[in-house]
Design a protein around this motif. Structure first.
Motif, PDB file in Angstrom:
ATOM      1  N   PRO A 683    -107.737 -45.910 -93.824  1.00 34.36           N
ATOM      2  CA  PRO A 683    -106.965 -45.554 -95.027  1.00 34.36           C
ATOM      3  C   PRO A 683    -107.854 -44.831 -96.038  1.00 34.36           C
ATOM      4  O   PRO A 683    -109.081 -44.842 -95.953  1.00 34.36           O
ATOM      5  N   PHE A 684    -107.189 -44.229 -97.027  1.00 31.25           N
ATOM      6  CA  PHE A 684    -107.919 -43.411 -97.996  1.00 31.25           C
ATOM      7  C   PHE A 684    -108.955 -44.227 -98.771  1.00 31.25           C
ATOM      8  O   PHE A 684    -110.086 -43.781 -98.981  1.00 31.25           O
ATOM      9  N   GLY A 685    -108.610 -45.441 -99.153  1.00 30.98           N
ATOM     10  CA  GLY A 685    -109.551 -46.278 -99.901  1.00 30.98           C
ATOM     11  C   GLY A 685    -110.800 -46.606 -99.099  1.00 30.98           C
ATOM     12  O   GLY A 685    -111.916 -46.628 -99.634  1.00 30.98           O
ATOM     13  N   LEU A 686    -110.605 -46.837 -97.796  1.00 33.66           N
ATOM     14  CA  LEU A 686    -111.752 -47.135 -96.941  1.00 33.66           C
ATOM     15  C   LEU A 686    -112.658 -45.914 -96.801  1.00 33.66           C
ATOM     16  O   LEU A 686    -113.883 -46.025 -96.754  1.00 33.66           O
ATOM     17  N   LYS A 687    -112.035 -44.725 -96.750  1.00 33.72           N
ATOM     18  CA  LYS A 687    -112.840 -43.503 -96.671  1.00 33.72           C
ATOM     19  C   LYS A 687    -113.679 -43.325 -97.934  1.00 33.72           C
ATOM     20  O   LYS A 687    -114.840 -42.914 -97.866  1.00 33.72           O
ATOM     21  N   ILE A 688    -113.100 -43.616 -99.074  1.00 36.69           N
ATOM     22  CA  ILE A 688    -113.855 -43.508-100.335  1.00 36.69           C
ATOM     23  C   ILE A 688    -115.036 -44.473-100.323  1.00 36.69           C
ATOM     24  O   ILE A 688    -116.166 -44.120-100.681  1.00 36.69           O
ATOM     25  N   ARG A 689    -114.772 -45.714 -99.866  1.00 34.33           N
ATOM     26  CA  ARG A 689    -115.860 -46.704 -99.794  1.00 34.33           C
ATOM     27  C   ARG A 689    -116.975 -46.236 -98.881  1.00 34.33           C
ATOM     28  O   ARG A 689    -118.159 -46.252 -99.236  1.00 34.33           O
ATOM     29  N   ASP A 690    -116.582 -45.801 -97.680  1.00 35.66           N
ATOM     30  CA  ASP A 690    -117.595 -45.362 -96.724  1.00 35.66           C
ATOM     31  C   ASP A 690    -118.344 -44.138 -97.232  1.00 35.66           C
ATOM     32  O   ASP A 690    -119.548 -43.991 -96.993  1.00 35.66           O
ATOM     33  N   GLY A 691    -117.626 -43.246 -97.928  1.00 33.92           N
ATOM     34  CA  GLY A 691    -118.285 -42.060 -98.468  1.00 33.92           C
ATOM     35  C   GLY A 691    -119.331 -42.415 -99.504  1.00 33.92           C
ATOM     36  O   GLY A 691    -120.438 -41.857 -99.512  1.00 33.92           O
ATOM     37  N   ILE A 692    -118.988 -43.350-100.388  1.00 31.65           N
ATOM     38  CA  ILE A 692    -119.949 -43.777-101.414  1.00 31.65           C
ATOM     39  C   ILE A 692    -121.181 -44.409-100.769  1.00 31.65           C
ATOM     40  O   ILE A 692    -122.320 -44.131-101.154  1.00 31.65           O
ATOM     41  N   ILE A 693    -120.945 -45.275 -99.767  1.00 27.24           N
ATOM     42  CA  ILE A 693    -122.076 -45.923 -99.082  1.00 27.24           C
ATOM     43  C   ILE A 693    -122.955 -44.887 -98.392  1.00 27.24           C
ATOM     44  O   ILE A 693    -124.188 -44.935 -98.468  1.00 27.24           O
ATOM     45  N   ALA A 694    -122.307 -43.927 -97.712  1.00 26.77           N
ATOM     46  CA  ALA A 694    -123.068 -42.916 -96.989  1.00 26.77           C
ATOM     47  C   ALA A 694    -123.894 -42.056 -97.941  1.00 26.77           C
ATOM     48  O   ALA A 694    -125.062 -41.754 -97.679  1.00 26.77           O
ATOM     49  N   ALA A 696    -124.969 -42.902-100.935  1.00 26.08           N
ATOM     50  CA  ALA A 696    -126.053 -43.726-101.493  1.00 26.08           C
ATOM     51  C   ALA A 696    -127.195 -43.880-100.497  1.00 26.08           C
ATOM     52  O   ALA A 696    -128.377 -43.758-100.849  1.00 26.08           O
ATOM     53  N   ALA A 697    -126.849 -44.139 -99.223  1.00 25.55           N
ATOM     54  CA  ALA A 697    -127.892 -44.307 -98.210  1.00 25.55           C
ATOM     55  C   ALA A 697    -128.643 -43.004 -97.974  1.00 25.55           C
ATOM     56  O   ALA A 697    -129.878 -42.975 -97.895  1.00 25.55           O
ATOM     57  N   GLY A 698    -127.900 -41.911 -97.863  1.00 26.62           N
ATOM     58  CA  GLY A 698    -128.552 -40.618 -97.655  1.00 26.62           C
ATOM     59  C   GLY A 698    -129.442 -40.238 -98.825  1.00 26.62           C
ATOM     60  O   GLY A 698    -130.567 -39.751 -98.636  1.00 26.62           O
ATOM     61  N   ALA A 699    -128.936 -40.479-100.036  1.00 22.28           N
ATOM     62  CA  ALA A 699    -129.750 -40.171-101.218  1.00 22.28           C
ATOM     63  C   ALA A 699    -130.993 -41.055-101.258  1.00 22.28           C
ATOM     64  O   ALA A 699    -132.081 -40.598-101.648  1.00 22.28           O
ATOM     65  N   GLY A 700    -130.851 -42.305-100.837  1.00 20.97           N
ATOM     66  CA  GLY A 700    -132.002 -43.199-100.837  1.00 20.97           C
ATOM     67  C   GLY A 700    -133.071 -42.750 -99.855  1.00 20.97           C
ATOM     68  O   GLY A 700    -134.256 -42.705-100.189  1.00 20.97           O
ATOM     69  N   VAL A 701    -132.644 -42.402 -98.639  1.00 18.23           N
ATOM     70  CA  VAL A 701    -133.617 -41.940 -97.639  1.00 18.23           C
ATOM     71  C   VAL A 701    -134.243 -40.629 -98.075  1.00 18.23           C
ATOM     72  O   VAL A 701    -135.464 -40.421 -97.969  1.00 18.23           O
ATOM     73  N   GLY A 702    -133.397 -39.719 -98.584  1.00 19.38           N
ATOM     74  CA  GLY A 702    -133.936 -38.445 -99.057  1.00 19.38           C
ATOM     75  C   GLY A 702    -134.891 -38.628-100.221  1.00 19.38           C
ATOM     76  O   GLY A 702    -135.953 -37.990-100.288  1.00 19.38           O
ATOM     77  N   GLY A 703    -134.523 -39.505-101.148  1.00 17.50           N
ATOM     78  CA  GLY A 703    -135.408 -39.769-102.283  1.00 17.50           C
ATOM     79  C   GLY A 703    -136.726 -40.385-101.865  1.00 17.50           C
ATOM     80  O   GLY A 703    -137.785 -40.058-102.408  1.00 17.50           O
ATOM     81  N   LEU A 704    -136.665 -41.274-100.867  1.00 14.38           N
ATOM     82  CA  LEU A 704    -137.900 -41.878-100.370  1.00 14.38           C
ATOM     83  C   LEU A 704    -138.809 -40.821 -99.741  1.00 14.38           C
ATOM     84  O   LEU A 704    -140.018 -40.781-100.007  1.00 14.38           O
ATOM     85  N   ALA A 705    -138.223 -39.947 -98.923  1.00 15.20           N
ATOM     86  CA  ALA A 705    -139.014 -38.880 -98.316  1.00 15.20           C
ATOM     87  C   ALA A 705    -139.592 -37.953 -99.380  1.00 15.20           C
ATOM     88  O   ALA A 705    -140.768 -37.548 -99.307  1.00 15.20           O
TER      89      ALA A 705
END
Length: 953
Positions: A683-694, A696-705
């Motif tokens: 559902p749309f709400g789940l996509k928003i949740r997964d998008g935010i998590i993704a 955040a995780a991508g930004a975290g890994v990129g920021g660490l690098a």
């Protein structure tokens, strides 16, 4: 390593080696099985006694085999007075139990299995008392929990046996986990994981701020193992085990492991208020509570089990006092308790064996019917009661003497009073054991007619009661071992004098009160027993069962809420946890200021980065279309390969391109059996949740690098660059890392890859034989197939490219140690060449020309890599240490030969076998689903002649 070192290690290993024998020797009969069980124990005991003169003179025997010394991991053993005492107890009583069990166990019991478990447990206990490295000690500690689980649950047909085993494993295993933390803290404070080093660092450990946490965690391990309050409840339930197990566990081994640990750590942890109030108080409470419960138990083994709890409390209390005299008393009582308690449990087993009951209320009058058993049981029980001229009296007097002048929270009476009550209750239940079992009139309603057993059953307890009497009247016989062990416990040179008469002391009056008070309690037992039955009291087992049920219910609810079968939820939980932990670490500080600035970004690189971002976003937005997603994934992989080339990493680029090619080809084959599009389920709400998590995780890994790239940091790469040629014989640092510096990692990875290929094959086999097979047969895949699936042009091109590709693969393989390449890339290149043959000419035609099974390639690859690594041991080098030399063969110029090439050959074969086995598995599905197979290299043979017929014209 000298001869003494070898012998000490052999002593520790003998029970484990011996455990291999009983399962085989049982085929030769019970006597042969018991004899061969006793052999390793007897040899170990004899070898141990050869060290006794040196150890009794204060020497310490040490032995060590290094494993990973950089991590403090080594198989280190040492033997001092305390270790000698416990090792002799473990092996000596082990011999007696072996003899006793031979005659106790019935013909229906799997005796070979019992003796195997017994030797495993014996080896684990021996490892505890001989270990010098605390990490090794922890391994043996948990092994005692596991092996005791097998022994306690030996009678699998009894529900109480299974429950007792689970309870013992749960309690002692949980305590062991706590102890691991305490030991690691202790090793960190001392700067070493060797006990001999830690025992010299007592002042530093007691002064450390981590002393109290380490103390509590270690004591949790000791208290759970030695059944101290409030963990005492598991031990009586362990009596569901056969009596030989109970006698061994309760007298010389498992329950004494916690006491041993406290004694071993005494020089390091004692001498503080925390030690006194925690250890002495726990021991005192356990001593009184265990004795009180024992008095009202009607089951013989239950009475003895709670008496064991009480005496373990006595030992814990003495060690908790923290004085040298108390330590001497504790060591002496360890010996005395061993002799009378093992004899009493064996006596209980004899009574149960002959009368078919352990219920005290159904016994009585056995002194006339079983005179030998009566003598053995009476002597052992009088020693347990602390009656003069038996060894239990001596150590009990020493205990009361220490208790008489011990203050607790400023009170001079609390400890002496409670110690006297504990001794009084001990006298009461010991007298009850004698009077209610052996005295009174002979009954006519025994479940089985009682009589003394054969010699083999009473020989072991008889030997023990002889020791009870000898030590009781000649205590100087035990003076040597007590001195050596007590000196090892305290770390001081002691010279105790054991004697029968200690003069008119407070302890004498306390002992008199205990003996007469115990007799009075026995006379009042009947009304007291009725009152005990009626009195409300907490039941430890019920509390434990309720706690376990609550934990199980909570975990089931948690599992139901998190493990619902949706991989998106699993990934979300894992990713959020990683991001949160990373954010906590990042915000914790410690990040230095940047030392590097941004480099200029060329326009070509910027365009490539934009293309990579667009392709990645496109995969996310168009992932429902499987083929399109696969194409985009391939674009992303090739773009990353170009990035590796730009960053001067040709090895990584070659590997990335090869992996992408193989992956895309295999996935293309797999897509044939899947729908073109995936259903839209989120559902749309789940996509928003997964998008935010993704994000955040991508930004975290990129920021660490990005943070790493902005700062100067020290890495191991400089070591690899400097030692690549000298240490590994190659100038290609990446390959040398893979096959030498980190060869162990590579070896593990090819094993995993081989397992993955075999699992895919096995899954496909299950798929073709399971319910899904019907769907495969009824499916209609790709109805609009091309009529020329194997066109001539592709067949010819792949034929021409095949030898070229093989030559390129061999070239990449041979140059890999000094130039970009290696076994992994070469394996992928050859796999691509073979894949192209399968795609061009079809599976059946190509498979007919296969000469080696892909399973065999995987097996040979792993074996060759493993044998190459193990070959270094022959030359005294660590696993996978490579060697190289230069060879000149005219007219060929000088070239290098390295053992790393053999390891790389194993990598090559494993990669090739795994990839081709995956292809084979996919092709099997195709054929099973009804896809036709060709027997010729192409669908239409252009060389065939067409007959000149009217139809043709």
């Amino acid at each position: 390593m000298n001869t003494s070192d070898n012998v000490l290690i052999l002593i520790a290993l003998l029970p484990f080696i011996g455990a291999l024998v009983p399962g085989l020797m049982i085929r030769a009969g019970r006597n042969a099985c018991a004899s061969f069980t006793a052999v390793p124990t007897a040899i170990a005991l004899i070898l141990l006694l050869t060290f006794a003169p040196e150890v009794m003179n204060g020497e310490v025997i040490q032995a060590e085999v290094n494993w990973l010394p950089q991590l403090g991991l080594s198989a280190s053993f040492f033997l001092d007075g305390l270790g000698l005492l416990f090792a002799c107890m473990i092996l000596g009583v082990g011999l007696l139990i072996t003899l006793y069990a031979r005659f106790y166990l019935s013909g229906d019991d799997p005796v070979g299995q019992f003796y195997t478990y017994l030797l495993l447990f014996q080896g684990a206990m021996l490892g505890i008392v001989l270990s010098d490295n605390i990490l090794l000690l922890l391994v043996f500690w948990e092994l005692t929990s596991l092996s005791s689980f097998l022994l306690i649950g030996y009678w699998k047909h009894l529900p109480e046996g299974r429950q007792g085993a689970r309870m013992a494993l749960t309690v002692t295993g949980a305590g062991g986990l706590a102890m691991i933390g305490g030991m690691l803290i202790l090793g960190n404070i001392a700067g070493s994981y060797n006990l001999t080093d830690i025992l010299q660092a007592g002042d530093a450990i007691r002064a450390s701020e981590w002393y109290l946490p380490a103390l509590i965690l270690i004591l949790l391990g000791a208290f759970t193992k030695s059944a101290q309050f409030p963990f005492h409840f598991w031990l009586p339930h362990a009596m569901a085990a056969p009596t030989p197990v109970s006698a061994y566990l309760h007298s010389a081994t498992m329950v004494k492991a916690g006491v041993f640990l406290m004694a071993r750590m005494w020089p390091v942890l004692s001498g503080t208020d925390a030690w006194f109030y925690i250890v002495a108080t726990t021991g005192l409470v356990t001593m009184v509570l265990g004795a009180l419960i024992a008095l009202f138990k009607d089951d013989l083994k239950a009475l003895l089990a709670f008496s064991t709890v009480s005496h373990l409390g006595l030992l814990t209390m003495l060690l908790g006092f923290g004085t040298e005299a108390a330590a001497v008393a504790a060591v002496f009582h360890i010996i005395n308790h061993l002799t009378f308690k093992a004899a009493l449990f064996m006596t209980a087993g004899i009574i149960d064996h002959e009368t078919h009951t352990r219920d005290i209320k159904r016994l009585g009058g056995l002194r006339h019917l079983m005179p030998i058993t009566f003598f053995i049981g009476t002597v052992a029980a009088l020693s347990m009661a602390g009656i003069p001229l038996f060894n239990g009296f001596l150590s009990k007097e020493m205990m009361l003497e220490e208790a008489s002048h011990t203050y607790w929270a400023g009170s001079a009476y609390a400890v002496p009073a409670l110690a006297t009550i504990g001794a009084l209750l001990s006298v009461a239940y010991s007298f009850r054991f004698i009077s209610h079992v052996f005295f009174g009139p002979v009954r006519d309603d025994y479940p089985s007619k009682p009589h003394d057993p054969p010699f083999g059953l009473w020989a072991s307890p008889a030997l023990l009661v002889i020791l009870v009497i000898l030590i009781g009247v000649m205590p100087f016989l035990a003076e040597g071992i007590v001195t050596a062990a007590a000196s090892a416990v305290t770390g001081a040179e002691l010279h105790p004098h054991l004697k029968i008469w200690h003069g008119v002391t407070p302890a004498l009056f306390m002992s008199i009160i205990a003996i007469f008070g115990g007799a009075v309690l026995l006379a009042m037992h009947a009304p007291l027993d009725r009152a005990w039955i009626k009195a409300p009291r907490p039941e430890a087992k019920a509390i434990f069962d309720s706690l376990i049920a609550a934990i199980v219910g909570m975990t089931q609810r948690f599992t139901a809420s998190t493990h619902n079968g949706a991989i998106s939820r699993y990934l979300a939980i894992f990713t959020v946890s990683s991001v949160v932990l990373g954010a906590i670490a990042f915000m914790g500080g410690g990040l230095s200021e940047p030392t590097r600035g941004m480099l200029p970004v060329p326009s070509v690189i910027a365009v490539g980065w934009i293309m990579l971002v667009v392709a990645t976003v496109s995969v996310v937005t168009m992932h429902h279309h499987r083929f399109r997603s696969l194409v985009l994934i391939g674009i992303i992989g090739l773009t990353i390969s170009a990035g590796f080339v730009y960053m001067s990493a040709p090895d990584l680029a070659l590997t990335q391109i090869s992996v992408e090619t193989v992956t895309i080809m295999l996935l293309l084959l797999a897509l044939h059996f899947l729908p073109k599009e995936t259903p839209k389920e989120s559902p749309f709400g789940l996509k928003i949740r997964d998008g935010i998590i993704a994000i955040a995780a991508g930004a975290g890994v990129g920021g660490l690098a990005f943070a790493f790239m902005q700062r100067d940091i020290s890495t191991i790469s400089s070591y690899h660059v400097e030692n690549s040629y000298e240490g590994g014989g190659g100038t290609n640092v990446v390959n040398v890392i893979l096959v030498d510096f980190r060869g162990y990692d590579t070896y593990g990875e090819i094993i995993v890859l081989g397992i993955a290929g075999l699992l895919i094959y096995a899954l496909m086999q299950a798929l073709l034989e399971g319910p899904a097979a019907r769907r495969l047969r009824n499916a209609n895949y790709a109805q609009d197939r091309s009529k020329d699936r194997h066109p001539l042009m592709m067949v010819v091109v792949t034929r021409v490219l095949m030898p070229i590709a093989l030559m390129v693969g061999i070239y990449i393989f041979l140059r890999g140690h000094n130039q970009p390449g290696g076994g992994f890339v070469a394996g992928l290149v050859v796999a691509i060449a073979l894949l192209m043959q399968y795609m061009a000419s079809g599976f059946a035609w190509t498979q007919d020309r296969q000469r080696i099974e892909y399973h065999t390639l995987i097996g040979f690859g792993v074996i060759i890599a493993g044998v190459t690594g193990a070959g270094a041991w022959v030359f005294g080098a660590p696993f996978l240490t490579s060697s190289y030399t230069y060879v000149h063969l005219p007219p060929i110029e000088e070239f290098e030969l390295a053992t790393a090439m053999l390891f790389d050959l194993g990598v090559f074969l494993t990669v090739l076998g795994a990839v081709m086995l995956m292809l084979y598995s996919l092709s099997r599905i195709a054929r099973y689903a009804g896809t036709t197979v060709n027997v010729d290299p192409m669908d239409y043979d252009p060389a065939s002649r067409v007959e000149d017929t009217p139809e043709a014209r």
